[in-house]
Scaffold this motif. Structure first.
Motif, PDB file in Angstrom:
ATOM      1  N   GLU A 166       1.031  -1.320   0.012  1.00 39.47           N
ATOM      2  CA  GLU A 166       0.043   0.181   0.099  1.00 39.47           C
ATOM      3  C   GLU A 166       0.772   1.163  -0.136  1.00 39.47           C
ATOM      4  O   GLU A 166       1.668   1.413   0.934  1.00 39.47           O
ATOM      5  CB  GLU A 166      -0.904   0.049   1.268  1.00 39.47           C
ATOM      6  CG  GLU A 166      -2.138   0.856   1.323  1.00 39.47           C
ATOM      7  CD  GLU A 166      -3.306   0.085   0.546  1.00 39.47           C
ATOM      8  OE1 GLU A 166      -4.347   0.730   0.639  1.00 39.47           O
ATOM      9  OE2 GLU A 166      -3.238  -1.085   0.237  1.00 39.47           O
ATOM     10  N   ALA A 167       0.694   2.256  -0.859  1.00 38.48           N
ATOM     11  CA  ALA A 167       1.115   3.405  -0.987  1.00 38.48           C
ATOM     12  C   ALA A 167       0.482   4.328  -0.088  1.00 38.48           C
ATOM     13  O   ALA A 167      -0.884   4.451  -0.152  1.00 38.48           O
ATOM     14  CB  ALA A 167       1.327   4.120  -2.359  1.00 38.48           C
ATOM     15  N   VAL A 168       1.206   5.011   0.943  1.00 41.97           N
ATOM     16  CA  VAL A 168       0.219   5.831   1.979  1.00 41.97           C
ATOM     17  C   VAL A 168       0.902   7.054   2.123  1.00 41.97           C
ATOM     18  O   VAL A 168       2.460   7.239   1.821  1.00 41.97           O
ATOM     19  CB  VAL A 168       0.202   5.138   3.282  1.00 41.97           C
ATOM     20  CG1 VAL A 168      -0.508   3.754   3.525  1.00 41.97           C
ATOM     21  CG2 VAL A 168       1.585   4.797   3.950  1.00 41.97           C
ATOM     22  N   VAL A 169       0.293   7.966   2.666  1.00 43.43           N
ATOM     23  CA  VAL A 169       0.951   9.407   3.084  1.00 43.43           C
ATOM     24  C   VAL A 169       0.732   9.710   4.521  1.00 43.43           C
ATOM     25  O   VAL A 169      -0.345   9.770   4.551  1.00 43.43           O
ATOM     26  CB  VAL A 169       0.469  10.345   1.973  1.00 43.43           C
ATOM     27  CG1 VAL A 169       1.008  11.730   2.388  1.00 43.43           C
ATOM     28  CG2 VAL A 169       0.788  10.279   0.550  1.00 43.43           C
ATOM     29  N   TRP A 170       1.660  10.091   5.082  1.00 47.58           N
ATOM     30  CA  TRP A 170       1.606  10.523   6.686  1.00 47.58           C
ATOM     31  C   TRP A 170       1.613  11.973   6.671  1.00 47.58           C
ATOM     32  O   TRP A 170       2.425  12.634   6.036  1.00 47.58           O
ATOM     33  CB  TRP A 170       2.445  10.081   7.426  1.00 47.58           C
ATOM     34  CG  TRP A 170       2.644   8.644   7.648  1.00 47.58           C
ATOM     35  CD1 TRP A 170       3.318   7.597   6.771  1.00 47.58           C
ATOM     36  CD2 TRP A 170       2.113   7.608   8.485  1.00 47.58           C
ATOM     37  NE1 TRP A 170       3.259   6.367   7.342  1.00 47.58           N
ATOM     38  CE2 TRP A 170       2.315   6.261   8.286  1.00 47.58           C
ATOM     39  CE3 TRP A 170       1.248   7.914   9.604  1.00 47.58           C
ATOM     40  CZ2 TRP A 170       1.931   5.201   9.138  1.00 47.58           C
ATOM     41  CZ3 TRP A 170       0.651   7.043  10.335  1.00 47.58           C
ATOM     42  CH2 TRP A 170       1.232   5.552  10.138  1.00 47.58           C
ATOM     43  N   VAL A 171       0.577  12.534   7.507  1.00 44.26           N
ATOM     44  CA  VAL A 171       0.481  14.183   7.626  1.00 44.26           C
ATOM     45  C   VAL A 171       0.148  14.266   9.144  1.00 44.26           C
ATOM     46  O   VAL A 171      -0.882  13.902   9.492  1.00 44.26           O
ATOM     47  CB  VAL A 171      -0.722  14.711   6.710  1.00 44.26           C
ATOM     48  CG1 VAL A 171      -0.880  16.263   7.081  1.00 44.26           C
ATOM     49  CG2 VAL A 171      -0.313  14.584   5.302  1.00 44.26           C
ATOM     50  N   ASP A 172       0.997  14.729   9.611  1.00 49.48           N
ATOM     51  CA  ASP A 172       0.925  15.176  11.086  1.00 49.48           C
ATOM     52  C   ASP A 172       0.694  13.827  11.955  1.00 49.48           C
ATOM     53  O   ASP A 172      -0.128  13.825  12.822  1.00 49.48           O
ATOM     54  CB  ASP A 172      -0.248  16.155  11.141  1.00 49.48           C
ATOM     55  CG  ASP A 172       0.047  17.490  10.861  1.00 49.48           C
ATOM     56  OD1 ASP A 172       1.334  18.011  10.570  1.00 49.48           O
ATOM     57  OD2 ASP A 172      -0.856  18.122  10.332  1.00 49.48           O
ATOM     58  N   GLY A 173       1.408  13.040  11.582  1.00 49.35           N
ATOM     59  CA  GLY A 173       1.474  11.703  12.194  1.00 49.35           C
ATOM     60  C   GLY A 173       0.205  10.693  12.372  1.00 49.35           C
ATOM     61  O   GLY A 173       0.046   9.721  12.943  1.00 49.35           O
TER      62      GLY A 173
END
Length: 286
Positions: free
Chosen positions: A76-83
């Motif tokens: 899975e390609a994921v993106v973390w924003v502010d934890g």
């Protein structure tokens, strides 16, 4: 191995399977993606089979630098924003041009959570059991730094339930169960549970005979029109009475294209997926 590869999927279940041989993984909210490291480059494949390398070039470059040729990973390609996992950021990346994708990657770099190894050193592993593929995955990614990393996995149901209870704040949308002896093949071969909440929804139609409907079409608070899971016999009887009172309907379709017969005048309480996936179970009529 023939490309594009048919991907294994998970079916929604009300509870995790228990017993000997079951393993569990957190379910990350992102874009399903295959990584194929060739002799010359790295190719990213989407769930639908499209090549999406330009959209995820930051991950492709990272994979090309650290993965051995002849490696195929599923994850899975994921993106973390502010934890926290941010699916809107993933959606923005997935819908962007190559140039815009580079701009978004500079602002919020992507990570790749790998959960399966389909090929290692050119050897097709799909006919091997899950535990062998898991061992191959850990060997392939041994010493590999982020943004590419293996998903956690456990055979302890209590740990899996703790993930399910405590990780939603980080954007984990559920838990997937896989059997230790299971091979990898296209289709719904795994089990999954996702977080749900109870909401009121307007019934806009039904599937099946008016006197014994099998499912209802509901309008969720976020505007989606979706079909419910199969109704229990008592609920079907209650819905049938409402259908009879409303009179004849017409044919219509849900957002997903499923056909149903319209009706009005009934509200139900449903357990609906809190993520972008709509898995709706009617719990009672209102």
């Amino acid at each position: 191995m023939t490309f594009p590869v048919g991907l294994a999927l998970a079916e929604a279940v009300p509870r995790l399977p228990r017993g000997r041989g079951w393993w569990y993984e957190p379910k990350f909210d992102g874009h399903r993606m295959l990584m194929h490291r060739t002799e010359e480059t790295l190719i990213c494949q989407s769930r639908s089979g499209r090549t999406v390398t330009s959209t995820w070039m930051d991950l492709a470059l990272a994979g090309q630098a650290v993965l051995r040729p002849g490696t195929v990973l599923d994850g899975e390609a994921v993106v973390w924003v502010d934890g926290r996992l941010d699916f809107s950021a993933v959606q923005a990346r997935g819908a962007s041009s190559a140039r815009r994708a580079r701009e978004l990657a500079a602002e919020h770099p992507a990570n790749y959570i790998a959960w399966d190894c389909l090929m290692a050193d050119g050897i097709d592993l799909r006919a091997r059991p899950y535990l062998e593929r898991r061992a191959a995955l850990l060997e392939v990614l041994d010493g590999v730094p982020p943004p590419i990393q293996p998903t956690p996995a456990t055979d302890d149901i209590e740990v899996a339930l703790a993930w399910y209870e405590h990780l939603p704040a980080q954007g984990i949308e559920g838990v997937v169960a896989k059997h230790s002896t299971g091979t990898y093949r296209a289709g719904r071969i795994w089990k999954k549970i996702r977080h749900a909440e109870t909401v009121d929804a307007q019934v806009v139609g039904y599937v099946g005979p008016a006197g014994r409907p099998k499912q209802v079409a509901v309008l969720l608070p976020d505007g989606r029109r979706v079909l419910s899971q199969t109704l229990t016999a008592p609920l079907a009887a209650e819905v049938a009475r409402a259908i009879a009172a409303a009179g004849p309907g017409r044919r219509a379709r849900t957002d997903g294209g499923e056909s149903y017969t319209t009706t009005t005048g009934l509200t139900v309480e449903v357990a609906a997926g809190t993520t972008r996936h709509a898995v709706v179970t009617v719990t009672r009529t209102r």
